[in-house]
Design a protein around this motif. Sequence first.
Motif, PDB file in Angstrom:
ATOM      1  N   THR A  23       0.832  -1.190   0.000  1.00 41.51           N
ATOM      2  CA  THR A  23       0.000   0.000   0.000  1.00 41.51           C
ATOM      3  C   THR A  23       0.875   1.251   0.000  1.00 41.51           C
ATOM      4  O   THR A  23       1.810   1.367   0.787  1.00 41.51           O
ATOM      5  CB  THR A  23      -0.898   0.005   1.252  1.00 41.51           C
ATOM      6  N   ALA A  24       0.558   2.202  -0.894  1.00 42.08           N
ATOM      7  CA  ALA A  24       1.374   3.406  -1.007  1.00 42.08           C
ATOM      8  C   ALA A  24       1.278   4.269   0.242  1.00 42.08           C
ATOM      9  O   ALA A  24       2.281   4.786   0.736  1.00 42.08           O
ATOM     10  CB  ALA A  24       0.945   4.198  -2.243  1.00 42.08           C
ATOM     11  N   TYR A  25       0.066   4.445   0.762  1.00 40.59           N
ATOM     12  CA  TYR A  25      -0.155   5.269   1.950  1.00 40.59           C
ATOM     13  C   TYR A  25      -0.900   4.429   2.970  1.00 40.59           C
ATOM     14  O   TYR A  25      -2.111   4.228   2.871  1.00 40.59           O
ATOM     15  CB  TYR A  25      -0.965   6.528   1.601  1.00 40.59           C
ATOM     16  N   SER A  26      -0.185   3.905   3.948  1.00 38.54           N
ATOM     17  CA  SER A  26      -0.794   3.024   4.941  1.00 38.54           C
ATOM     18  C   SER A  26      -1.279   3.858   6.118  1.00 38.54           C
ATOM     19  O   SER A  26      -0.527   4.148   7.050  1.00 38.54           O
ATOM     20  CB  SER A  26       0.213   1.961   5.408  1.00 38.54           C
ATOM     21  N   LEU A  27      -2.543   4.268   6.063  1.00 41.50           N
ATOM     22  CA  LEU A  27      -3.141   5.097   7.100  1.00 41.50           C
ATOM     23  C   LEU A  27      -4.089   4.255   7.956  1.00 41.50           C
ATOM     24  O   LEU A  27      -4.914   3.494   7.431  1.00 41.50           O
ATOM     25  CB  LEU A  27      -3.925   6.250   6.465  1.00 41.50           C
ATOM     26  N   ASP A  28      -3.970   4.389   9.262  1.00 38.51           N
ATOM     27  CA  ASP A  28      -4.852   3.713  10.205  1.00 38.51           C
ATOM     28  C   ASP A  28      -6.022   4.642  10.497  1.00 38.51           C
ATOM     29  O   ASP A  28      -5.868   5.669  11.165  1.00 38.51           O
ATOM     30  CB  ASP A  28      -4.077   3.381  11.481  1.00 38.51           C
ATOM     31  N   GLU A  29      -7.217   4.286  10.030  1.00 42.48           N
ATOM     32  CA  GLU A  29      -8.373   5.162  10.179  1.00 42.48           C
ATOM     33  C   GLU A  29      -8.904   5.214  11.604  1.00 42.48           C
ATOM     34  O   GLU A  29      -9.826   5.980  11.884  1.00 42.48           O
ATOM     35  CB  GLU A  29      -9.481   4.739   9.204  1.00 42.48           C
ATOM     36  N   THR A  30      -8.360   4.422  12.510  1.00 44.59           N
ATOM     37  CA  THR A  30      -8.750   4.492  13.917  1.00 44.59           C
ATOM     38  C   THR A  30      -7.781   5.342  14.743  1.00 44.59           C
ATOM     39  O   THR A  30      -7.994   5.536  15.929  1.00 44.59           O
ATOM     40  CB  THR A  30      -8.823   3.084  14.530  1.00 44.59           C
ATOM     41  N   ALA A  31      -6.725   5.845  14.109  1.00 42.51           N
ATOM     42  CA  ALA A  31      -5.690   6.590  14.832  1.00 42.51           C
ATOM     43  C   ALA A  31      -6.058   8.069  14.944  1.00 42.51           C
ATOM     44  O   ALA A  31      -6.803   8.625  14.129  1.00 42.51           O
ATOM     45  CB  ALA A  31      -4.345   6.444  14.119  1.00 42.51           C
ATOM     46  N   ILE A  32      -5.498   8.715  15.959  1.00 39.63           N
ATOM     47  CA  ILE A  32      -5.762  10.137  16.164  1.00 39.63           C
ATOM     48  C   ILE A  32      -5.191  10.950  15.000  1.00 39.63           C
ATOM     49  O   ILE A  32      -5.771  11.949  14.579  1.00 39.63           O
ATOM     50  CB  ILE A  32      -5.194  10.601  17.509  1.00 39.63           C
ATOM     51  N   TYR A  33      -4.040  10.533  14.457  1.00 45.74           N
ATOM     52  CA  TYR A  33      -3.480  11.303  13.347  1.00 45.74           C
ATOM     53  C   TYR A  33      -4.439  11.332  12.167  1.00 45.74           C
ATOM     54  O   TYR A  33      -4.481  12.300  11.404  1.00 45.74           O
ATOM     55  CB  TYR A  33      -2.094  10.796  12.945  1.00 45.74           C
ATOM     56  N   PHE A  34      -5.253  10.265  11.991  1.00 40.70           N
ATOM     57  CA  PHE A  34      -6.217  10.268  10.898  1.00 40.70           C
ATOM     58  C   PHE A  34      -7.349  11.245  11.187  1.00 40.70           C
ATOM     59  O   PHE A  34      -7.863  11.915  10.272  1.00 40.70           O
ATOM     60  CB  PHE A  34      -6.772   8.866  10.665  1.00 40.70           C
ATOM     61  N   LEU A  35      -7.766  11.367  12.448  1.00 39.69           N
ATOM     62  CA  LEU A  35      -8.762  12.374  12.814  1.00 39.69           C
ATOM     63  C   LEU A  35      -8.252  13.777  12.501  1.00 39.69           C
ATOM     64  O   LEU A  35      -9.004  14.635  12.021  1.00 39.69           O
ATOM     65  CB  LEU A  35      -9.104  12.259  14.299  1.00 39.69           C
ATOM     66  N   VAL A  36      -6.975  14.013  12.798  1.00 44.00           N
ATOM     67  CA  VAL A  36      -6.376  15.307  12.481  1.00 44.00           C
ATOM     68  C   VAL A  36      -6.434  15.555  10.973  1.00 44.00           C
ATOM     69  O   VAL A  36      -6.766  16.661  10.514  1.00 44.00           O
ATOM     70  CB  VAL A  36      -4.921  15.370  12.991  1.00 44.00           C
ATOM     71  N   LEU A  37      -6.149  14.523  10.188  1.00 44.02           N
ATOM     72  CA  LEU A  37      -6.181  14.656   8.734  1.00 44.02           C
ATOM     73  C   LEU A  37      -7.600  14.945   8.241  1.00 44.02           C
ATOM     74  O   LEU A  37      -7.807  15.780   7.349  1.00 44.02           O
ATOM     75  CB  LEU A  37      -5.631  13.386   8.085  1.00 44.02           C
TER      76      LEU A  37
END
Length: 263
Positions: free
Chosen positions: A138-152
């Motif tokens: 995966t090019a961008y492995s983002l965890d949608e349960t993480a706080i950094y994803f909420l920031v995004l």
Amino acid sequence: MSGVVIHLPRGSGDAVTLRLGPGETARFGRGSETTPVELLLVDAAISRLAGEIRVTDDHWQLSNHSATQTYLVENPEGAGEYLRVPPRRAGAPIPFEFSRVVLPTRGDTTVSFQVFAPDHVYLDPEGAGGPWGSRTLTAYSLDETAIYFLVLVALCEPRLRDESPVAVPTTPEIVERLGAVPGCAQLTARAVSSHIDYLADEKMRISVPADTGTGRGPRRNGKRESLVGLSLRFGLVREEHLALLPPRARGAEGAAPGRRLGR
């Protein structure tokens, strides 16, 4: 592989943010003239050299140099998971993507710092049954349960709601926007900035143009705008992700509904 970002908040010592690449180390403790440390922890119960962080290609390791104290490594974004690193344990591998390292003290509070782990790699589900050579990463492995994803998501919200003229949210605006989200009540501006740096530098590998000698340098919100642009172009943040945010204040209800982005 990317490295780690270590953030020591003010209160446990002088506020510090470090970035380490694979093979690099950072020592932490009370330190002294003869025992320098990269993370200075101010408490009499902490050893001069309390421990060391070492970065590998795909995770980081924690060594506990204390002869008596056990350290905890918590997963703040999980369901209460934590690891104990006993005295004199060397090179304990830490599996969490976001960790809080906690050291005991003689007072009623602990000393802690945060570690953003190397970028976790996920396999393409369609290739899970084939040999390693046929699998796609995966090019961008983002965890949608993480706080950094909420920031995004909070960064992308105005564009998703078709508020194009509105500037990308500032750090204080993101702190306020996420304040009602469970687990984010204590989110600080410095922590939000660390999440943004982690997204830009480690997760999405965005480079903001350096100063070309004009004295003006890059725009202050250039990194945020680059994150938003990349996220929306590749569909990393979509309209359905807005459900992760709390309801907007009444004054914001008049905003136009989110538009469907072209594909």
